[in-house]
Write a protein that holds these residues in place. Structure first.
Motif, mmCIF file in Angstrom:
data_model
loop_
_atom_site.group_PDB
_atom_site.id
_atom_site.type_symbol
_atom_site.label_atom_id
_atom_site.label_comp_id
_atom_site.label_asym_id
_atom_site.label_seq_id
_atom_site.Cartn_x
_atom_site.Cartn_y
_atom_site.Cartn_z
ATOM 1 N N THR A 152 -0.720 -3.416 8.808
ATOM 2 C CA THR A 152 -1.650 -2.425 8.275
ATOM 3 C C THR A 152 -1.290 -1.002 8.720
ATOM 4 O OG1 THR A 152 -4.009 -1.909 8.011
ATOM 5 C CG2 THR A 152 -3.294 -2.485 10.214
ATOM 6 N N TYR A 153 -1.900 -0.026 8.043
ATOM 7 C CA TYR A 153 -1.877 1.356 8.544
ATOM 8 C C TYR A 153 -3.270 1.939 8.405
ATOM 9 C CZ TYR A 153 -1.102 2.277 3.523
ATOM 10 O OH TYR A 153 -1.198 2.292 2.159
ATOM 11 N N LEU A 154 -3.559 2.919 9.266
ATOM 12 C CA LEU A 154 -4.866 3.577 9.262
ATOM 13 C C LEU A 154 -4.644 5.079 9.239
ATOM 14 C CD1 LEU A 154 -5.044 0.922 11.368
ATOM 15 C CD2 LEU A 154 -7.427 1.595 11.348
ATOM 16 N N HIS B 104 7.614 4.367 -5.703
ATOM 17 C CA HIS B 104 7.260 3.228 -4.852
ATOM 18 C C HIS B 104 6.263 3.615 -3.767
ATOM 19 C CE1 HIS B 104 8.503 -0.339 -2.138
ATOM 20 N NE2 HIS B 104 7.728 -0.777 -3.126
ATOM 21 N N ARG B 105 6.614 3.493 -2.474
ATOM 22 C CA ARG B 105 5.645 3.746 -1.400
ATOM 23 C C ARG B 105 5.572 5.218 -1.023
ATOM 24 N NH1 ARG B 105 4.553 -1.105 1.443
ATOM 25 N NH2 ARG B 105 3.648 0.139 3.089
ATOM 26 N N ASN B 106 6.382 6.065 -1.689
ATOM 27 C CA ASN B 106 6.583 7.416 -1.163
ATOM 28 C C ASN B 106 6.262 8.543 -2.136
ATOM 29 O OD1 ASN B 106 7.523 6.645 1.424
ATOM 30 N ND2 ASN B 106 9.469 6.050 0.509
ATOM 31 N N PHE C 220 -1.527 1.099 -7.829
ATOM 32 C CA PHE C 220 -0.270 0.492 -8.283
ATOM 33 C C PHE C 220 0.900 1.410 -7.952
ATOM 34 C CE2 PHE C 220 -3.643 -1.144 -11.018
ATOM 35 C CZ PHE C 220 -3.524 -2.494 -10.713
ATOM 36 N N ARG C 221 1.737 0.954 -7.012
ATOM 37 C CA ARG C 221 2.947 1.706 -6.681
ATOM 38 C C ARG C 221 3.955 1.480 -7.804
ATOM 39 N NH1 ARG C 221 1.566 -1.788 -2.570
ATOM 40 N NH2 ARG C 221 0.870 -0.872 -0.601
ATOM 41 N N PRO C 222 4.690 2.510 -8.191
ATOM 42 C CA PRO C 222 5.730 2.298 -9.199
ATOM 43 C C PRO C 222 7.033 1.867 -8.525
ATOM 44 C CG PRO C 222 5.359 4.660 -8.847
ATOM 45 C CD PRO C 222 4.532 3.938 -7.829
ATOM 46 N N GLY D 260 -4.902 0.609 4.794
ATOM 47 C CA GLY D 260 -4.092 0.049 3.717
ATOM 48 C C GLY D 260 -3.000 -0.812 4.302
ATOM 49 N N ALA D 261 -2.271 -1.299 3.458
ATOM 50 C CA ALA D 261 -2.509 -1.674 2.090
ATOM 51 C C ALA D 261 -1.793 -2.993 1.857
ATOM 52 C CB ALA D 261 -1.959 -0.625 1.138
ATOM 53 N N THR D 262 -2.332 -3.803 0.964
ATOM 54 C CA THR D 262 -1.617 -5.034 0.612
ATOM 55 C C THR D 262 -0.416 -4.678 -0.269
ATOM 56 O OG1 THR D 262 -2.929 -5.399 -1.377
ATOM 57 C CG2 THR D 262 -3.767 -6.377 0.664
HETATM 58 N N1 GLY Z 1 3.100 4.214 1.606
HETATM 59 C C1 GLY Z 1 2.002 3.354 1.781
HETATM 60 C C2 GLY Z 1 1.867 2.283 0.806
HETATM 61 O O1 GLY Z 1 2.644 2.177 -0.121
HETATM 62 O O2 GLY Z 1 0.967 1.483 0.950
#
Ligand code: GLY
Length: 388
Positions: free
Chosen positions: A264-266, A346-348, A320-322, A277-279
């Motif tokens: 996880t992150y907070l 994506h995540r960034n 939704f991450r691309p 987050g995040a799944t």
């Molecule tokens: N960068 C955080 C995430 O994609 O959940």
């Protein structure tokens, strides 16, 4: 097929630009191009800033998230991290709105001996790359964050991994974009990029053609759904993430830094919101919040920061991450003349915003390829036989 976009391509001094997607990437590119004198229309299937720009956590975590094998992406991430303070200041000045770019740094904590061994390994890799990351003992990390679990055995301290409030960034970008006089079309779904003889003519919204000299595809996870035939659809898929927010007392927050723990992150905001987050789920555009997803997030967060137990849950959501085929963004000329890609972050997406804007506006206005963005062209996904 052409994958070039040199200055003569922009035959007019005030080119018409159609941007597909009014997330932070599309809005920021539109803002800067309109400021430079282009005639800009931005289209979004829904409301501006309502997709991943709204769902994200706003971490600018180039160092904490550095992965072996992604050195070129790290270069792009670090360059964008360097651009963030100037970008935030310019955006606040143009919009008159705060974006809460906060230089708080990030902690990555270990709860078990296994976690600590893994973090030590990660630290060695980060040091090899010359990244600013320090090792902290459990006692040192708890001095910085007294509410952390007592069993924390050590942590990585990333003093240059900060955060911005992505929802405020999106609101400020919309305001800044609108001050330029560009046209923002919400609830206007672009089904197709219209082209003739391999060159874009504009975008189709229903049966209407909106003419454009250049089309920027910045539709995030929805980019694959935009028909760019005769070119094949972009290899971008949605990667579902469930999240939630708790409310801390803003006068006495239980966390000051961005925190990564196992699973996880907070992310603490100035107003006391604590984002968790995040799944990471391959479920297409499934918008359901699941018991398992929420339970996992809360369990992991509680293990690292037990004091969350009494905090009220104020929001739960899905984004939704691309994701591209190699999880890196797709930046630069597309397979039609006049088509430009700015997607697959994506995540960034929030981290990569400033460098993406620079790369895409430089390309369109000056025909210049940004050296940091050069490895991330769409041509890397072309079948080998076609590329030769
Ligand atoms: N960068 C955080 C995430 O994609 O959940």
């Amino acid at each position: 097929m052409s994958e070039s976009l040199s200055p003569p391509f922009v035959a007019t001094s005030r080119p018409r630009i159609a941007i597909v997607g009014a997330g932070v990437i599309g809005l920021a590119i539109g803002w800067k191009l309109a400021e430079a004198g282009c005639r800009v229309d931005i289209f979004d299937a829904g409301k501006a800033g309502a997709g991943a720009s709204h769902a994200a956590a706003g971490m600018l975590a180039a160092c904490a998230e550095a992965e072996p094998g992604e050195e070129a992406l790290l270069g792009l991430n670090r360059e964008s991290q360097r651009l963030w303070p100037g970008f935030a200041a310019a955006l606040e000045a143009a919009s008159g709105l705060e974006v809460e770019y906060r230089e708080s740094g990030t902690l990555v904590v270990a709860l078990t001996a296994d976690d600590a061994a893994r973090l030590r390994h990660q630290h060695a890799f980060q040091q090899q790359l010359g990244l600013p990351v320090e090792w902290l003992t459990g006692a040192e990390v708890r001095r910085r964050e007294p509410h952390l679990a007592t069993k924390i055995s050590g942590a990585l301290w990333c003093p240059q991994d900060h955060q911005a409030d992505n929802r405020k960034v999106a609101a400020a970008l919309k305001a800044a974009a609108l001050t330029t006089g560009l046209s923002l079309h919400e609830d206007a779904s672009v089904a197709k990029v219209a082209s003739t003889a391999g060159r874009v003519r504009g975008v189709m919204v229903g049966d209407d053609l909106h003419p454009a000299d250049i089309v920027v595809l910045a539709a995030g996870a929805w980019s694959r759904g935009v028909d760019i035939a005769p070119a094949p659809p972009l290899p971008v898929r949605p990667i579902k993430g469930q999240m939630l927010a708790l409310q801390m007392d803003p006068a006495a927050p239980i966390l000051s830094h961005v925190l990564w723990g196992p699973g996880t992150y907070l992310v603490p905001r100035k107003d006391g919101r604590l984002i968790i987050g995040a799944t990471v789920e391959e479920k297409g555009f499934d918008t359901s919040l699941t018991a398992g997803g929420q339970l996992a997030l809360l369990t992991h967060a509680w293990r690292a920061l037990p004091t969350i137990e009494e905090l009220p849950v104020i929001e739960q959501w899905v984004g939704f991450r691309p994701g591209s085929r190699d999880d890196a963004p797709i930046l630069g000329p597309g397979a039609l003349e006049g088509l430009v890609f700015a997607t697959g972050h994506h995540r960034n997406g929030i981290l990569l915003l400033p460098v993406t804007v620079r790369a895409i506006t430089d390309l369109i206005l000056a025909g210049r390829t940004d050296p940091f963005a050069a490895p991330f062209g769409a041509d890397r996904f072309r079948p080998r036989a076609a590329a030769e």
